[in-house]
Design a protein around this motif. Structure first.
Motif, PDB file in Angstrom:
ATOM      1  N   LEU A 112       0.829  -1.207   0.000  1.00  0.00           N
ATOM      2  CA  LEU A 112       0.000   0.000   0.000  1.00  0.00           C
ATOM      3  C   LEU A 112       0.862   1.255   0.000  1.00  0.00           C
ATOM      4  CD1 LEU A 112      -2.910  -0.874   2.462  1.00  0.00           C
ATOM      5  CD2 LEU A 112      -2.793  -1.162   0.000  1.00  0.00           C
ATOM      6  N   ARG A 113       1.931   1.225   0.765  1.00  0.00           N
ATOM      7  CA  ARG A 113       2.813   2.395   0.809  1.00  0.00           C
ATOM      8  C   ARG A 113       3.436   2.650  -0.564  1.00  0.00           C
ATOM      9  NH1 ARG A 113       7.713   4.760   1.892  1.00  0.00           N
ATOM     10  NH2 ARG A 113       7.681   6.339   3.545  1.00  0.00           N
ATOM     11  N   ASN A 114       3.870   1.611  -1.228  1.00  0.00           N
ATOM     12  CA  ASN A 114       4.493   1.780  -2.541  1.00  0.00           C
ATOM     13  C   ASN A 114       3.511   2.310  -3.583  1.00  0.00           C
ATOM     14  OD1 ASN A 114       7.032   1.032  -1.704  1.00  0.00           O
ATOM     15  ND2 ASN A 114       6.832  -1.095  -2.346  1.00  0.00           N
ATOM     16  N   ILE A 115       2.253   1.903  -3.480  1.00  0.00           N
ATOM     17  CA  ILE A 115       1.247   2.445  -4.398  1.00  0.00           C
ATOM     18  C   ILE A 115       1.052   3.942  -4.154  1.00  0.00           C
ATOM     19  CG2 ILE A 115      -1.208   2.407  -5.043  1.00  0.00           C
ATOM     20  CD1 ILE A 115      -1.160  -0.612  -4.446  1.00  0.00           C
ATOM     21  N   CYS A 116       1.090   4.341  -2.896  1.00  0.00           N
ATOM     22  CA  CYS A 116       0.794   5.729  -2.540  1.00  0.00           C
ATOM     23  C   CYS A 116       1.984   6.673  -2.706  1.00  0.00           C
ATOM     24  CB  CYS A 116       0.285   5.802  -1.103  1.00  0.00           C
ATOM     25  SG  CYS A 116      -1.365   5.097  -0.872  1.00  0.00           S
ATOM     26  N   VAL A 117       3.208   6.160  -2.606  1.00  0.00           N
ATOM     27  CA  VAL A 117       4.351   7.087  -2.614  1.00  0.00           C
ATOM     28  C   VAL A 117       5.349   6.839  -3.742  1.00  0.00           C
ATOM     29  CG1 VAL A 117       4.160   7.387  -0.110  1.00  0.00           C
ATOM     30  CG2 VAL A 117       5.816   5.749  -1.021  1.00  0.00           C
ATOM     31  N   ARG A 165      -7.128   2.777   4.172  1.00  0.00           N
ATOM     32  CA  ARG A 165      -6.249   3.404   3.192  1.00  0.00           C
ATOM     33  C   ARG A 165      -6.664   3.132   1.746  1.00  0.00           C
ATOM     34  NH1 ARG A 165      -0.655   4.293   5.733  1.00  0.00           N
ATOM     35  NH2 ARG A 165      -1.213   4.456   7.910  1.00  0.00           N
ATOM     36  N   PHE A 166      -7.764   2.429   1.578  1.00  0.00           N
ATOM     37  CA  PHE A 166      -8.145   2.036   0.223  1.00  0.00           C
ATOM     38  C   PHE A 166      -8.527   3.230  -0.650  1.00  0.00           C
ATOM     39  CE2 PHE A 166      -9.155  -2.783   0.197  1.00  0.00           C
ATOM     40  CZ  PHE A 166      -7.943  -3.041   0.813  1.00  0.00           C
ATOM     41  N   LYS A 167      -9.121   4.269  -0.085  1.00  0.00           N
ATOM     42  CA  LYS A 167      -9.455   5.444  -0.894  1.00  0.00           C
ATOM     43  C   LYS A 167      -8.187   6.042  -1.482  1.00  0.00           C
ATOM     44  CE  LYS A 167     -11.428  10.073  -0.911  1.00  0.00           C
ATOM     45  NZ  LYS A 167     -12.238  11.099  -0.213  1.00  0.00           N
ATOM     46  N   ALA A 168      -7.159   6.200  -0.655  1.00  0.00           N
ATOM     47  CA  ALA A 168      -5.892   6.759  -1.134  1.00  0.00           C
ATOM     48  C   ALA A 168      -5.268   5.858  -2.192  1.00  0.00           C
ATOM     49  CB  ALA A 168      -4.930   6.955   0.036  1.00  0.00           C
ATOM     50  N   ASP A 176      -9.651   0.381  -9.295  1.00  0.00           N
ATOM     51  CA  ASP A 176     -11.006   0.143  -8.807  1.00  0.00           C
ATOM     52  C   ASP A 176     -10.971  -1.194  -8.071  1.00  0.00           C
ATOM     53  OD1 ASP A 176     -13.656  -0.388  -8.323  1.00  0.00           O
ATOM     54  OD2 ASP A 176     -14.352   0.106 -10.330  1.00  0.00           O
ATOM     55  N   ILE A 177     -10.756  -1.122  -6.764  1.00  0.00           N
ATOM     56  CA  ILE A 177     -10.536  -2.343  -5.985  1.00  0.00           C
ATOM     57  C   ILE A 177     -11.768  -3.240  -5.998  1.00  0.00           C
ATOM     58  CG2 ILE A 177      -9.937  -3.281  -3.711  1.00  0.00           C
ATOM     59  CD1 ILE A 177      -8.431  -0.641  -3.177  1.00  0.00           C
ATOM     60  N   GLU A 178     -12.948  -2.638  -5.898  1.00  0.00           N
ATOM     61  CA  GLU A 178     -14.166  -3.442  -5.816  1.00  0.00           C
ATOM     62  C   GLU A 178     -14.402  -4.249  -7.087  1.00  0.00           C
ATOM     63  OE1 GLU A 178     -18.693  -3.143  -4.084  1.00  0.00           O
ATOM     64  OE2 GLU A 178     -17.616  -1.289  -4.576  1.00  0.00           O
ATOM     65  N   LEU A 201     -11.404   2.628  13.404  1.00  0.00           N
ATOM     66  CA  LEU A 201     -10.805   3.062  12.148  1.00  0.00           C
ATOM     67  C   LEU A 201     -11.079   4.533  11.893  1.00  0.00           C
ATOM     68  CD1 LEU A 201     -10.446  -0.017  11.483  1.00  0.00           C
ATOM     69  CD2 LEU A 201     -10.929   0.616   9.119  1.00  0.00           C
ATOM     70  N   PRO A 202     -10.044   5.306  11.588  1.00  0.00           N
ATOM     71  CA  PRO A 202     -10.276   6.700  11.177  1.00  0.00           C
ATOM     72  C   PRO A 202     -11.023   6.735   9.851  1.00  0.00           C
ATOM     73  CG  PRO A 202      -7.972   6.323  11.752  1.00  0.00           C
ATOM     74  CD  PRO A 202      -8.629   4.978  11.663  1.00  0.00           C
ATOM     75  N   ASP A 203     -11.694   7.834   9.610  1.00  0.00           N
ATOM     76  CA  ASP A 203     -12.407   8.030   8.359  1.00  0.00           C
ATOM     77  C   ASP A 203     -11.446   7.959   7.173  1.00  0.00           C
ATOM     78  OD1 ASP A 203     -14.972   9.138   6.986  1.00  0.00           O
ATOM     79  OD2 ASP A 203     -13.379  10.473   6.314  1.00  0.00           O
ATOM     80  N   GLN A 204     -11.897   7.349   6.065  1.00  0.00           N
ATOM     81  CA  GLN A 204     -11.032   7.214   4.889  1.00  0.00           C
ATOM     82  C   GLN A 204     -10.605   8.573   4.332  1.00  0.00           C
ATOM     83  OE1 GLN A 204     -12.383   4.588   1.812  1.00  0.00           O
ATOM     84  NE2 GLN A 204     -11.969   2.759   3.024  1.00  0.00           N
ATOM     85  N   ASP A 205     -11.474   9.569   4.405  1.00  0.00           N
ATOM     86  CA  ASP A 205     -11.106  10.908   3.919  1.00  0.00           C
ATOM     87  C   ASP A 205      -9.974  11.496   4.766  1.00  0.00           C
ATOM     88  OD1 ASP A 205     -12.995  10.881   1.884  1.00  0.00           O
ATOM     89  OD2 ASP A 205     -14.541  11.795   3.133  1.00  0.00           O
ATOM     90  N   LYS A 206     -10.053  11.287   6.078  1.00  0.00           N
ATOM     91  CA  LYS A 206      -9.011  11.786   6.975  1.00  0.00           C
ATOM     92  C   LYS A 206      -7.680  11.082   6.702  1.00  0.00           C
ATOM     93  CE  LYS A 206      -8.008  12.605  11.878  1.00  0.00           C
ATOM     94  NZ  LYS A 206      -8.469  12.396  13.275  1.00  0.00           N
ATOM     95  N   LEU A 207      -7.743   9.775   6.454  1.00  0.00           N
ATOM     96  CA  LEU A 207      -6.529   9.025   6.138  1.00  0.00           C
ATOM     97  C   LEU A 207      -5.966   9.450   4.783  1.00  0.00           C
ATOM     98  CD1 LEU A 207      -7.447   5.502   7.478  1.00  0.00           C
ATOM     99  CD2 LEU A 207      -5.473   6.845   8.167  1.00  0.00           C
ATOM    100  N   TYR A 208      -6.853   9.737   3.843  1.00  0.00           N
ATOM    101  CA  TYR A 208      -6.398  10.224   2.531  1.00  0.00           C
ATOM    102  C   TYR A 208      -5.635  11.535   2.694  1.00  0.00           C
ATOM    103  CZ  TYR A 208      -6.591  12.505  -2.012  1.00  0.00           C
ATOM    104  OH  TYR A 208      -6.253  13.174  -3.155  1.00  0.00           O
ATOM    105  N   GLU A 209      -6.165  12.464   3.489  1.00  0.00           N
ATOM    106  CA  GLU A 209      -5.486  13.746   3.710  1.00  0.00           C
ATOM    107  C   GLU A 209      -4.141  13.541   4.407  1.00  0.00           C
ATOM    108  OE1 GLU A 209      -6.282  16.601   2.475  1.00  0.00           O
ATOM    109  OE2 GLU A 209      -8.093  15.764   1.547  1.00  0.00           O
TER     110      GLU A 209
END
Length: 221
Positions: A112-117, A165-168, A176-178, A201-209
């Motif tokens: 997940l980290r490699n996808i995001c960064v 972290r799926f939204k990010a 499109d994971i689903e 779990l924190p909100d996905q929007d908060k984790l995205y930010e």
């Protein structure tokens, strides 16, 4: 005398979320101490309780530290064994739960980290590995409601925190994971209906930010 339970944690950490879910599943009251790991200013308490790795989460039970999230969840299950069990009692089933939790530990966060960064070929490799990993986990889940059967348990606790972290991942990885792994998403949404999960779990929007800010610090944005 009542147990003194303290959790040293960093709010977006999927590893800390595991411990929070386990404590909630057992109905254990605890003191939460936030570690500001983005500033890299680690508290003396954290450094004293985890002098080897110097990282959170750390569960402190009556003054004694338990480090590493999977170990902490197993510890919680064994100490408070009079409450809803997280691991199977059958030795073989227990070994399988421990195996798959370690598999999740070794695979998911780094992908997940490699996808995001990451960008370019490194990101493409991570995206391919991510979908392959989810499909493998779907195969292990099979037709069961949860990885251990009909009851939410240890493997689910090890894995569901990463769903935040799926939204990010979808945005930065253009995935499109689903559509790729529908059974996995059904499982994740089922888990999110459990009180201990949706309150931890924190909100996905908060984790995205949070990940956006992390990318800026790394010079990606």
């Amino acid at each position: 005398m009542a147990d003194e339970v303290i959790l040293l944690d960093f709010w977006p950490s999927p590893f800390g979320i595991r411990v929070r879910i386990a404590l909630a599943e057992k109905g254990i009251k605890y003191e939460y101490i936030e570690e500001d790991l983005m500033s890299m200013k680690k508290s003396p308490l954290l450094l004293g309780m985890n002098p080897v790795h110097k990282k959170s989460p750390v569960l402190i039970h009556n003054g004694k530290p338990i480090c590493e999230s999977l170990i902490a969840v197993q510890y919680i299950d064994e100490v408070w064994n009079d409450r809803s069990p997280l691991l199977p009692s059958d030795p073989y089933q227990r070994s399988q739960a421990l195996f798959w939790a370690v598999y999740v530990d070794n695979k998911i966060y780094a992908i997940l980290r490699n996808i995001c960064v990451k960008k370019g070929e490194e990101q493409e490799v991570a995206k391919k590995e991510f979908i392959e990993t989810l499909k493998l986990l779907e195969g292990q889940l099979g037709d069961k409601s949860y990885f251990g059967g009909d009851k939410f348990g240890y493997v689910d606790i090890s894995l569901i925190p990463f769903y935040g972290r799926f939204k990010a991942v979808e945005i930065f990885g253009n995935i499109d994971i689903e559509s790729e792994c529908p059974k996995f998403i059904v499982w994740a949404k089922r888990c999110m209906k459990i009180e201990s999960v949706f309150k931890s779990l924190p909100d996905q929007d908060k984790l995205y930010e949070f990940i956006v800010e992390m990318r800026k610090k790394l010079g990606i944005e």
